[in-house]
Design an enzyme around this catalytic site. Structure first.
Site, PDB file in Angstrom:
ATOM      1  N   HIS A 115      -3.932 -17.066  -5.555  1.00 53.86           N
ATOM      2  CA  HIS A 115      -4.816 -16.257  -4.709  1.00 53.86           C
ATOM      3  C   HIS A 115      -6.037 -17.028  -4.219  1.00 53.86           C
ATOM      4  CE1 HIS A 115      -6.397 -16.161  -8.734  1.00 53.86           C
ATOM      5  NE2 HIS A 115      -7.564 -15.778  -8.255  1.00 53.86           N
ATOM      6  N   ASP A 116      -6.322 -18.186  -4.819  1.00 53.66           N
ATOM      7  CA  ASP A 116      -7.478 -18.995  -4.433  1.00 53.66           C
ATOM      8  C   ASP A 116      -7.103 -20.188  -3.559  1.00 53.66           C
ATOM      9  OD1 ASP A 116      -9.468 -17.526  -5.712  1.00 53.66           O
ATOM     10  OD2 ASP A 116      -9.256 -18.624  -7.594  1.00 53.66           O
ATOM     11  N   ASP A 138      -4.826  -9.983 -15.728  1.00 50.31           N
ATOM     12  CA  ASP A 138      -5.846 -10.997 -15.441  1.00 50.31           C
ATOM     13  C   ASP A 138      -7.163 -10.520 -16.051  1.00 50.31           C
ATOM     14  OD1 ASP A 138      -7.405 -13.005 -14.272  1.00 50.31           O
ATOM     15  OD2 ASP A 138      -6.202 -12.991 -12.449  1.00 50.31           O
ATOM     16  N   ASN A 186      -0.428   4.544  -0.136  1.00 45.58           N
ATOM     17  CA  ASN A 186      -1.079   5.785   0.311  1.00 45.58           C
ATOM     18  C   ASN A 186      -1.765   5.684   1.674  1.00 45.58           C
ATOM     19  OD1 ASN A 186      -3.246   4.210  -0.376  1.00 45.58           O
ATOM     20  ND2 ASN A 186      -4.047   5.568  -1.971  1.00 45.58           N
ATOM     21  N   ASP A 243      -9.335 -15.867 -16.841  1.00 45.12           N
ATOM     22  CA  ASP A 243     -10.073 -16.463 -15.731  1.00 45.12           C
ATOM     23  C   ASP A 243     -11.161 -17.410 -16.251  1.00 45.12           C
ATOM     24  OD1 ASP A 243     -10.728 -16.331 -12.758  1.00 45.12           O
ATOM     25  OD2 ASP A 243     -12.653 -15.691 -13.591  1.00 45.12           O
ATOM     26  N   GLU A 278      -7.160 -20.359 -17.338  1.00 45.80           N
ATOM     27  CA  GLU A 278      -7.556 -21.088 -16.131  1.00 45.80           C
ATOM     28  C   GLU A 278      -8.640 -22.091 -16.535  1.00 45.80           C
ATOM     29  OE1 GLU A 278      -9.271 -20.280 -11.626  1.00 45.80           O
ATOM     30  OE2 GLU A 278     -10.084 -19.157 -13.313  1.00 45.80           O
ATOM     31  N   ASP A 298       0.847  -1.192   0.000  1.00 46.90           N
ATOM     32  CA  ASP A 298       0.000   0.000   0.000  1.00 46.90           C
ATOM     33  C   ASP A 298       0.881   1.240   0.000  1.00 46.90           C
ATOM     34  OD1 ASP A 298      -1.913   1.951   0.457  1.00 46.90           O
ATOM     35  OD2 ASP A 298      -2.063   1.527   2.599  1.00 46.90           O
ATOM     36  N   ASP A 356      -4.188   3.774   2.815  1.00 43.65           N
ATOM     37  CA  ASP A 356      -5.621   3.467   2.961  1.00 43.65           C
ATOM     38  C   ASP A 356      -5.871   2.006   3.322  1.00 43.65           C
ATOM     39  OD1 ASP A 356      -5.091   2.154   0.582  1.00 43.65           O
ATOM     40  OD2 ASP A 356      -6.638   3.177  -0.597  1.00 43.65           O
TER      41      ASP A 356
END
Length: 539
Positions: A315-316, A98, A23, A199, A241, A21, A25
């Site tokens: 990521h899954d 992606d 900034n 995807d 995928e 990150d 947030d």
């Protein structure tokens, strides 16, 4: 088979929300990625696969795109993206975007128009069926729970969605939809991206009236047209995928003639530790011999006529060192072992952010700490069905997608150096022990082991060209195989357990050149220590 430029490359996957990150947030962003390009260059990777950064309401963490030609404000601007592409190129790193082409967000302007009337020119961009409220077109279920059909009262029609209700499926039967997609891809190619990850691309030729979602009759026709109209106009890395891929289908997807993709992600190996015929949450111990035979099958069947992608994590998926390694006393040893086994095979290795540090699964105390829609839906459904909460949480600790999505662990500072604000999901508490700063300083770390494997792949063509042969295939502890070319032979030997293992192979190979080893001292004669691994080469 003529060697392609990308065949000795290594791809690094970034989940932007959790990487860095810039900034404060609490959400990772493109400028954060730009700030870490030197780290990635040092690791030695050649391409970055970015999980979705296009504009999105974030119902499914960006896999619900509302504008394919803009960047979501949470990640930055289109100018930031252009800068990332340029700064990465300066370091010989390509950016792989992606793309979600099976469905859009319900907030995409196409769908907003499609809902206005049946006569709207965009109506046929999606999959609709006439009906009566409460009487579904059929009993198909959505992957995230509930029916796959959603009623729109003003049209007296249902639309089809394989995933969230906010992810209506695109109608690939409509040539106008396909043309819109091709033009968008060409636009990104002009921006200088080096490739695309597609995807759930094997779902695009769905025939919902027949209950068909994956591998529909027109699938390869659609993909070949997509490739001809877009990818073949550049020199790209493309990966589809494809959850339903078999070796036979993968030969079509990754045909060396380039008519479809460079390679596909297939997932047979990552489904082995769930009960057969049940959901991923229904756990069973990894059938190790089956894992070896499965990976060997893909190595053998695609040799010379297709191309594998090599991955343990994304990521899954949960963190591999927690899943099939040992994230306690043998964390570093088992993380290195898993890396050696994977990187020694033929294909393109994918490293998921933090994998090169040996990052682990997270154990949050209760469901309120979890952010993933799939995890939360499963918890709710199983609680309503009367499952024991401890059992539900045990499945979540093992398989939740949030295991992969906790922030990247950069250093020992607050929030692991990921953000100066409040992170969108909590940092794994073990960041003080496991972080990039520590790993880079320690020459014996998981990070330096990955760095060496990446370098070896570039220096030794046997990694990309050697024929694969599984050894000791029924052994319950050892994963061993050779790679052979006309000039050289390489042997990967690994103990996949926390017990010592008898390994007669060592006597044959111990005199050869050793490329990597995850112990500092030589093994006893014919004995592998817990999670011990080595790669030998006979030149």
């Amino acid at each position: 088979m003529t060697k392609k430029w990308w065949q000795d490359k290594v791809v690094y996957q970034i989940y932007p929300r959790s990487f860095q990150d810039s900034n404060g947030d609490g959400i990772g962003d493109l400028r954060g990625i730009i700030s870490k390009l030197d780290y990635l260059q040092d690791l030695g990777i050649d391409a970055i696969w970015l999980s979705p950064v296009c504009r999105s309401p974030q119902d499914d963490n960006g896999y619900d795109i509302s504008d394919y030609q803009d960047i979501d404000p949470m990640f930055g601007t289109l100018e930031d993206m252009e800068e990332l592409i340029q700064k990465a190129k300066e370091r010989n790193i390509q950016i792989i975007l992606d793309l979600v082409l099976n469905h859009s967000s319900d907030e995409h302007r196409w769908f907003q128009e499609a809902k206005k009337s049946k006569d709207n020119p965009y109506h046929d961009y999606y999959v609709w069926r006439d009906g009566v409220e409460g009487v579904l077109p059929n009993d198909m279920k959505a992957c995230f729970g509930g029916p796959a059909w959603e009623w729109v009262p003003e049209l007296q029609q249902y639309y089809f969605h394989q995933f969230s209700v906010k992810q209506p499926d695109l109608n690939w039967e409509n040539p106008k939809v396909r043309r819109e997609i091709y033009d968008m891809i060409l636009w990104w190619m002009e921006k200088g991206v080096g490739g695309f990850r597609l995807d759930v691309i094997d779902q695009i030729a769905k025939e919902p009236d027949k209950g068909i979602t994956g591998n529909g009759p027109r699938l390869h026709e659609f993909i070949r047209e997509l490739s001809k109209e877009t990818f073949q106009k550049g020199n790209l890395i493309t990966v589809g995928e494809t959850w339903g891929a078999t070796p036979e289908r993968a030969k079509l997807y990754s045909n060396p003639d380039g008519s479809e993709f460079s390679m596909v992600f297939q997932f047979e190996h990552v489904g082995l530790d769930q009960e057969e015929g049940k959901e991923k949450w229904d756990l069973r111990p990894l059938p190790f011999v089956e894992l070896k035979k499965n990976l060997a099958k893909w190595q053998k069947e695609l040799y010379g006529c297709g191309w594998n992608s090599l991955f343990w994590n994304n990521h899954d998926l949960p963190r591999i060192v927690s899943r099939w390694g040992n994230d306690k006393e043998y964390r570093a040893k088992s993380a290195k072992m898993l890396a050696a086994v994977l990187h020694g095979m033929q294909g393109t290795p994918y490293i998921y952010q933090g994998e090169e540090l040996g990052m682990t699964n997270v154990v949050f105390q209760d469901i309120s700490h979890y952010r993933d829609i799939e995890t939360r839906n499963m918890y709710k459904e199983r609680m309503e069905k009367g499952y024991d909460e401890k059992e539900i949480m045990r499945s979540i600790y093992a398989k939740s997608r949030d295991n992969a999505r906790t922030p990247m662990q950069w250093n020992e500072k607050e929030n692991a150096g990921f953000t100066t604000g409040t992170p969108w999901i909590e940092v794994n508490p073990n960041y003080t022990e496991i972080n990039a700063e520590k790993e880079q300083k320690n020459p014996d770390s998981v990070y330096h082991f990955y760095k060496k494997l990446i370098r070896l792949r570039k220096e030794n063509s046997i990694f990309t060209e050697g024929n694969f042969e599984l050894l000791m295939e029924n052994d319950e502890q050892i994963f061993a195989y050779t790679r052979t070319t006309e000039k050289e032979k390489m042997c990967v030997i690994a103990n996949f357990t926390d017990q010592t293992a008898s390994c007669p192979l060592l006597q044959k190979w111990s005199e050869k050149e050793k490329l990597v080893h995850n112990y500092e001292t030589e093994p006893e004669e014919g004995i592998l220590r817990p999670y011990e691994t080595m790669i030998y080469i006979d030149r």
